[in-house]
Write a protein that holds these residues in place. Structure first.
Motif, mmCIF file in Angstrom:
data_model
loop_
_atom_site.group_PDB
_atom_site.id
_atom_site.type_symbol
_atom_site.label_atom_id
_atom_site.label_comp_id
_atom_site.label_asym_id
_atom_site.label_seq_id
_atom_site.Cartn_x
_atom_site.Cartn_y
_atom_site.Cartn_z
ATOM 1 N N VAL A 8 0.746 -1.003 0.507
ATOM 2 C CA VAL A 8 -0.519 0.473 0.139
ATOM 3 C C VAL A 8 1.041 1.431 0.339
ATOM 4 N N CYS A 9 1.507 0.877 0.551
ATOM 5 C CA CYS A 9 3.059 2.959 0.794
ATOM 6 C C CYS A 9 2.818 2.172 -0.918
ATOM 7 N N ILE A 10 3.581 1.448 -1.930
ATOM 8 C CA ILE A 10 4.334 1.660 -3.682
ATOM 9 C C ILE A 10 3.335 1.847 -3.370
ATOM 10 N N ALA A 11 1.627 2.256 -3.890
ATOM 11 C CA ALA A 11 0.796 2.490 -4.145
ATOM 12 C C ALA A 11 0.396 3.779 -4.042
ATOM 13 N N GLY A 12 0.731 4.083 -2.627
ATOM 14 C CA GLY A 12 0.158 5.359 -2.571
ATOM 15 C C GLY A 12 1.040 6.230 -2.914
ATOM 16 N N PHE A 13 2.403 6.049 -3.043
ATOM 17 C CA PHE A 13 3.489 6.922 -3.610
ATOM 18 C C PHE A 13 3.050 7.312 -5.306
ATOM 19 N N ILE A 14 2.582 6.548 -6.030
ATOM 20 C CA ILE A 14 1.906 6.376 -7.706
ATOM 21 C C ILE A 14 1.017 6.676 -7.422
ATOM 22 N N ALA A 15 -0.127 6.928 -6.939
ATOM 23 C CA ALA A 15 -1.383 7.402 -6.844
ATOM 24 C C ALA A 15 -1.133 8.243 -6.679
ATOM 25 N N ALA A 16 0.042 8.659 -5.276
ATOM 26 C CA ALA A 16 -0.195 10.784 -4.842
ATOM 27 C C ALA A 16 0.470 11.013 -6.182
ATOM 28 N N VAL A 17 1.907 10.503 -6.736
ATOM 29 C CA VAL A 17 2.137 11.284 -7.928
ATOM 30 C C VAL A 17 0.936 11.589 -9.476
ATOM 31 N N VAL A 18 0.375 10.534 -8.681
ATOM 32 C CA VAL A 18 -0.461 11.113 -11.020
ATOM 33 C C VAL A 18 -1.639 12.155 -9.806
ATOM 34 N N ASP A 19 -2.184 11.427 -8.492
ATOM 35 C CA ASP A 19 -3.453 12.575 -8.172
ATOM 36 C C ASP A 19 -2.584 14.290 -8.115
ATOM 37 N N ALA A 20 -1.395 14.131 -7.959
ATOM 38 C CA ALA A 20 -0.879 15.252 -7.792
ATOM 39 C C ALA A 20 -0.577 16.343 -8.813
ATOM 40 N N ILE A 21 -0.398 15.349 -9.713
ATOM 41 C CA ILE A 21 -0.325 16.210 -11.611
ATOM 42 C C ILE A 21 -1.973 15.728 -12.203
ATOM 43 N N ALA A 22 -2.745 15.586 -12.070
ATOM 44 C CA ALA A 22 -3.899 15.399 -13.395
ATOM 45 C C ALA A 22 -5.189 14.339 -12.494
ATOM 46 N N GLY A 23 -4.831 14.152 -10.896
ATOM 47 C CA GLY A 23 -6.296 13.740 -10.486
ATOM 48 C C GLY A 23 -6.195 11.962 -10.679
ATOM 49 N N GLY A 24 -7.466 11.050 -9.773
ATOM 50 C CA GLY A 24 -7.530 10.154 -10.631
ATOM 51 C C GLY A 24 -6.629 9.446 -9.599
ATOM 52 N N GLY A 25 -6.346 9.720 -8.676
ATOM 53 C CA GLY A 25 -4.565 8.766 -7.516
ATOM 54 C C GLY A 25 -6.044 7.748 -6.865
ATOM 55 N N GLY A 26 -7.290 7.572 -7.432
ATOM 56 C CA GLY A 26 -7.596 6.175 -5.930
ATOM 57 C C GLY A 26 -8.073 5.279 -7.167
ATOM 58 N N ILE A 27 -7.919 5.216 -8.510
ATOM 59 C CA ILE A 27 -8.145 4.408 -8.833
ATOM 60 C C ILE A 27 -6.775 3.237 -9.177
ATOM 61 N N ILE A 28 -5.938 3.780 -8.248
ATOM 62 C CA ILE A 28 -4.606 2.768 -8.142
ATOM 63 C C ILE A 28 -4.077 2.674 -6.795
ATOM 64 N N SER A 29 -4.494 3.502 -5.516
ATOM 65 C CA SER A 29 -4.024 3.018 -4.225
ATOM 66 C C SER A 29 -5.678 2.343 -3.648
ATOM 67 N N VAL A 30 -6.879 2.933 -4.176
ATOM 68 C CA VAL A 30 -8.093 1.709 -3.787
ATOM 69 C C VAL A 30 -8.198 0.200 -3.722
ATOM 70 N N PRO A 31 -7.589 -0.053 -5.095
ATOM 71 C CA PRO A 31 -7.427 -1.693 -5.378
ATOM 72 C C PRO A 31 -6.088 -2.083 -4.334
#
Length: 251
Positions: A8-31
């Motif tokens: 969840v930490c790795i997924a969270g990092f990637i999700a936050a990078v994407v979300d900070a740029i354009a939103g939508g990080g939840g499709i990475i972190s929630v799964p």
């Protein structure tokens, strides 16, 4: 358990990078939280806790680099807050599944329209506040605050698209202002989850720390690269979110 926390930490990092740029990080972190074995409602609350930390970090970065407009935000933030409270309370009474079809159609529209519009968000053409754009902005912020408190998927995409369409911001400034509005609705919704005991802090705290690092990296990247980076990621995340929702509807 250690493997799941690392996941969840790795997924969270990637999700936050994407979300900070354009939103939508939840499709990475929630799964990732679901794969780690956290129950669905607890997953949503834990993800909201982490996303709130990430959106706060992104907001601070955009503010530091003067990519936010507080002469506008001072009008929009209260309506986002009110909308999120009403949305979070409404979700207790209504089934969000009825929104799936509408949101799916809107996400497809936003993604395709942005793909076909070459000049969308390319330049900052903000000409100041007037009665028309301020009224539309208030309606947008209240509606998406309500939506985020009630349901949530795609809110980052809708905020970017709406702020560009109404105020003629470029993608970078739309991201900065949108991230602050998103933080307001996030933290408002988080309170409801926390009060109802739907946050798993054992997973949430390390994942949140990873998201803070990811959000800082992602927002700096967005500020540095601007619309050239944000637009393609924005389109990709909007359409991926639509695909995810279509899959949920059809199964």
């Amino acid at each position: 358990m250690l493997f799941n926390i690392v996941l969840v930490c790795i997924a969270g990092f990637i999700a936050a990078v994407v979300d900070a740029i354009a939103g939508g990080g939840g499709i990475i972190s929630v799964p990732a939280f679901l794969i780690a074995g956290i129950p669905p409602h607890m997953t949503l609350g834990t993800n909201k806790f982490c996303a709130t930390c990430g959106s706060l970090t992104s907001s601070i970065n955009f503010f530091e680099y003067k990519k936010t407009n507080f002469s506008l935000l001072k009008y929009l933030i209260p309506f986002t807050f009110i909308g999120a409270i009403l949305g979070a309370n409404t979700v207790m009474k209504l089934d969000p599944k009825y929104l799936n079809g509408i949101v799916l159609a809107l996400l497809i529209f936003v993604g395709i329209y942005s793909l076909l519009s070459r000049d969308l968000g390319k330049e900052d053409n903000f000409q100041g506040l007037n009665k028309k754009n301020l009224t539309l902005g208030i309606i947008l912020s209240f509606s998406l605050g309500f939506y985020d408190g009630f349901f949530g998927p795609g809110v980052g995409s809708f905020l970017l698209f709406g702020l560009i369409g109404i105020f003629k911001f470029d993608f970078t400034k739309a991201s900065g202002n949108g991230k602050i509005l998103n933080f307001v609705s996030n933290i408002t919704s988080l309170v409801l989850f926390a009060v109802n005991g739907q946050v798993n802090y054992l997973y949430g705290i390390p994942a949140a720390l990873s998201m803070i690092i990811g959000a800082r990296f992602g927002s700096k990247l967005a500020i540095k690269k601007g619309s050239k980076l944000i637009k393609p990621i924005f389109i990709t995340m909007s359409l991926l979110m639509a695909v995810k929702m279509l899959y949920k509807i059809t199964i």
